[in-house]
Design a protein around this motif. Structure first.
Motif, PDB file in Angstrom:
ATOM      1  N   THR A 127     -61.571 -60.590  54.466  1.00  0.00           N
ATOM      2  CA  THR A 127     -61.730 -61.995  54.071  1.00  0.00           C
ATOM      3  C   THR A 127     -61.155 -62.887  55.161  1.00  0.00           C
ATOM      4  O   THR A 127     -60.198 -62.511  55.830  1.00  0.00           O
ATOM      5  CB  THR A 127     -60.914 -62.317  52.791  1.00  0.00           C
ATOM      6  OG1 THR A 127     -61.173 -61.317  51.827  1.00  0.00           O
ATOM      7  CG2 THR A 127     -61.277 -63.675  52.229  1.00  0.00           C
ATOM      8  N   ASP A 181     -58.669 -54.606  57.517  1.00  0.00           N
ATOM      9  CA  ASP A 181     -58.238 -53.237  57.204  1.00  0.00           C
ATOM     10  C   ASP A 181     -57.543 -52.629  58.423  1.00  0.00           C
ATOM     11  O   ASP A 181     -57.323 -53.293  59.435  1.00  0.00           O
ATOM     12  CB  ASP A 181     -59.411 -52.388  56.700  1.00  0.00           C
ATOM     13  CG  ASP A 181     -60.459 -52.128  57.789  1.00  0.00           C
ATOM     14  OD1 ASP A 181     -60.166 -52.347  58.981  1.00  0.00           O
ATOM     15  OD2 ASP A 181     -61.580 -51.717  57.431  1.00  0.00           O
ATOM     16  N   GLN A 210     -53.924 -61.370  47.197  1.00  0.00           N
ATOM     17  CA  GLN A 210     -54.648 -61.107  45.942  1.00  0.00           C
ATOM     18  C   GLN A 210     -55.946 -60.347  46.172  1.00  0.00           C
ATOM     19  O   GLN A 210     -56.409 -59.629  45.304  1.00  0.00           O
ATOM     20  CB  GLN A 210     -54.984 -62.434  45.257  1.00  0.00           C
ATOM     21  CG  GLN A 210     -53.851 -62.900  44.370  1.00  0.00           C
ATOM     22  CD  GLN A 210     -54.266 -64.074  43.499  1.00  0.00           C
ATOM     23  OE1 GLN A 210     -55.277 -64.712  43.765  1.00  0.00           O
ATOM     24  NE2 GLN A 210     -53.476 -64.353  42.478  1.00  0.00           N
ATOM     25  N   GLU A 211     -56.528 -60.558  47.345  1.00  0.00           N
ATOM     26  CA  GLU A 211     -57.817 -59.915  47.615  1.00  0.00           C
ATOM     27  C   GLU A 211     -57.658 -58.519  48.207  1.00  0.00           C
ATOM     28  O   GLU A 211     -58.642 -57.846  48.507  1.00  0.00           O
ATOM     29  CB  GLU A 211     -58.649 -60.798  48.553  1.00  0.00           C
ATOM     30  CG  GLU A 211     -58.952 -62.118  47.881  1.00  0.00           C
ATOM     31  CD  GLU A 211     -60.079 -62.877  48.545  1.00  0.00           C
ATOM     32  OE1 GLU A 211     -60.926 -62.243  49.184  1.00  0.00           O
ATOM     33  OE2 GLU A 211     -60.083 -64.112  48.406  1.00  0.00           O
ATOM     34  N   SER A 212     -56.411 -58.115  48.390  1.00  0.00           N
ATOM     35  CA  SER A 212     -56.169 -56.794  48.963  1.00  0.00           C
ATOM     36  C   SER A 212     -55.841 -55.803  47.862  1.00  0.00           C
ATOM     37  O   SER A 212     -55.021 -56.082  46.985  1.00  0.00           O
ATOM     38  CB  SER A 212     -55.006 -56.861  49.954  1.00  0.00           C
ATOM     39  OG  SER A 212     -54.726 -55.574  50.444  1.00  0.00           O
ATOM     40  N   ASN A 213     -56.469 -54.628  47.928  1.00  0.00           N
ATOM     41  CA  ASN A 213     -56.138 -53.603  46.938  1.00  0.00           C
ATOM     42  C   ASN A 213     -55.143 -52.598  47.491  1.00  0.00           C
ATOM     43  O   ASN A 213     -54.906 -51.551  46.918  1.00  0.00           O
ATOM     44  CB  ASN A 213     -57.418 -52.919  46.443  1.00  0.00           C
ATOM     45  CG  ASN A 213     -58.288 -52.489  47.603  1.00  0.00           C
ATOM     46  OD1 ASN A 213     -57.820 -52.504  48.751  1.00  0.00           O
ATOM     47  ND2 ASN A 213     -59.521 -52.113  47.334  1.00  0.00           N
ATOM     48  N   GLU A 214     -54.579 -52.939  48.661  1.00  0.00           N
ATOM     49  CA  GLU A 214     -53.556 -52.074  49.260  1.00  0.00           C
ATOM     50  C   GLU A 214     -52.369 -52.934  49.655  1.00  0.00           C
ATOM     51  O   GLU A 214     -52.446 -54.147  49.642  1.00  0.00           O
ATOM     52  CB  GLU A 214     -54.105 -51.408  50.534  1.00  0.00           C
ATOM     53  CG  GLU A 214     -55.234 -50.440  50.273  1.00  0.00           C
ATOM     54  CD  GLU A 214     -55.719 -49.836  51.594  1.00  0.00           C
ATOM     55  OE1 GLU A 214     -54.921 -49.734  52.540  1.00  0.00           O
ATOM     56  OE2 GLU A 214     -56.904 -49.487  51.653  1.00  0.00           O
ATOM     57  N   GLN A 215     -51.297 -52.279  50.054  1.00  0.00           N
ATOM     58  CA  GLN A 215     -50.152 -52.999  50.604  1.00  0.00           C
ATOM     59  C   GLN A 215     -50.569 -53.717  51.878  1.00  0.00           C
ATOM     60  O   GLN A 215     -51.532 -53.311  52.541  1.00  0.00           O
ATOM     61  CB  GLN A 215     -49.057 -52.005  50.947  1.00  0.00           C
ATOM     62  CG  GLN A 215     -48.261 -51.557  49.721  1.00  0.00           C
ATOM     63  CD  GLN A 215     -46.813 -51.344  50.094  1.00  0.00           C
ATOM     64  OE1 GLN A 215     -46.549 -50.673  51.083  1.00  0.00           O
ATOM     65  NE2 GLN A 215     -45.894 -51.904  49.345  1.00  0.00           N
ATOM     66  N   ASN A 253     -53.474 -52.640  54.513  1.00  0.00           N
ATOM     67  CA  ASN A 253     -54.253 -53.735  55.086  1.00  0.00           C
ATOM     68  C   ASN A 253     -53.342 -54.657  55.896  1.00  0.00           C
ATOM     69  O   ASN A 253     -52.115 -54.563  55.829  1.00  0.00           O
ATOM     70  CB  ASN A 253     -54.953 -54.525  53.985  1.00  0.00           C
ATOM     71  CG  ASN A 253     -56.116 -53.745  53.398  1.00  0.00           C
ATOM     72  OD1 ASN A 253     -56.721 -52.923  54.078  1.00  0.00           O
ATOM     73  ND2 ASN A 253     -56.415 -54.002  52.130  1.00  0.00           N
TER      74      ASN A 253
END
Ligand SMILES: [Zn+2]
Length: 289
Positions: A26, A19, A54-59, A2
């Protein structure tokens, strides 16, 4: 991976998490609190970035769009209208604070990059992005990449000389484009001609004033010459206008003609068009870094 883009403005700091395809996940906005100084701005950026991380589930990659240029000599920020940034090593200070690699780019280059990839220039390989606002700047994007030049000043058309021995500029030179067609310069010239202290939108509404035609002619002569010089040297596929002055409609017909009249070519047809991303160019440009 991201992408996080931060746009550091004079009054607000805006951040997005996007993304790979620059779709926004966000978006957040906080005040800049310039009067509280540099350390406070650093803290604000840090908190904003951490919230987005914190809101990212990727690097994530992190880019920051800032007013002013980065000096190649010192790595420090120069010529910024957010005064407390001048002389600061924003890139390293943020890196040390966040423990992430941070890429910094000036606002005109971010604008040009965002418009070239997502906005008005997205079908063109070679985009010249113009900002005409409080200051005048520009950015060159070729094949989706910012062209920085040997000493990192490529695109700084706002400080090329339009009139030898002309208006004094804060940069130390005389006759710079910025001293003729920035918002404040246009308002000053209106005040000199009409005796009225009005904002640019008010001046445009005041076209019945007997001084209006003269003011507009001077403006278009300067705008035409300034961009004709750019076309003569770079011959871009498209020119995209941004900043407050770009909201003036006559730039896209009479203004364009004023440019064409002065270009050294008999087949001139360079599109000169308005930006599509508006205020969002900064954050999107930053997340593309
Ligand atoms: Zn200058």
């Amino acid at each position: 991976m991201n992408r996080i883009g931060i746009d550091l403005g004079g009054t607000k700091i805006e951040g997005i998490l996007a993304d790979e395809n620059y779709e926004t996940i966000t978006r957040k906005r906080i005040p800049t609190n310039q009067e509280e100084g540099y350390t406070s701005i650093l803290e604000s950026i840090k908190n904003l970035v951490l919230e987005l991380v914190q809101e990212s589930n990727e690097q994530v990659s992190i880019g920051v769009c800032t007013p002013g240029a980065l000096s190649l000599k010192s790595g420090l920020i120069k010529n910024s209208n957010t005064q407390c940034l001048i002389g600061k090593d924003l890139q390293n200070d943020l890196k040390n604070l966040l423990h992430y690699k941070v890429t910094i780019e000036n606002d005109a280059n971010c604008f040009a990059l965002a418009e070239a990839k997502l906005g008005a220039g997205k079908n063109s390989n070679f985009v010249f992005g113009v900002i005409m606002g409080t200051g005048v700047g520009g950015g060159i994007v070729i094949d989706g990449k910012i062209h920085h030049g040997r000493t990192n000043i490529a695109g700084e058309w706002g400080h090329h000389c339009l009139h030898t021995g002309g208006n004094s500029c804060y940069c130390g030179n005389k006759g710079c484009v910025e001293t003729y067609i920035s918002g404040p310069a246009l308002e000053k010239n209106w005040s000199n001609l009409s005796g009225l202290n009005q904002s640019l939108p008010e001046i445009i509404q005041n076209s019945d004033n007997p001084n209006f035609d003269n003011w507009k002619k001077i403006f278009l002569d300067n705008f035409g010459l300034a961009l004709a010089n750019v076309i003569d040297i770079l011959d871009p596929d498209i020119i995209v206008l941004g900043g407050g002055v770009s909201n003036i409609d006559f730039l896209y017909n009479e203004g364009k003609n004023a440019v064409y009249e002065k270009v050294f070519s008999d087949i001139i047809d360079t599109p000169i068009i308005k930006n599509e991303l508006g205020d969002s160019a900064g954050v999107f440009g930053a997340c593309m870094l």
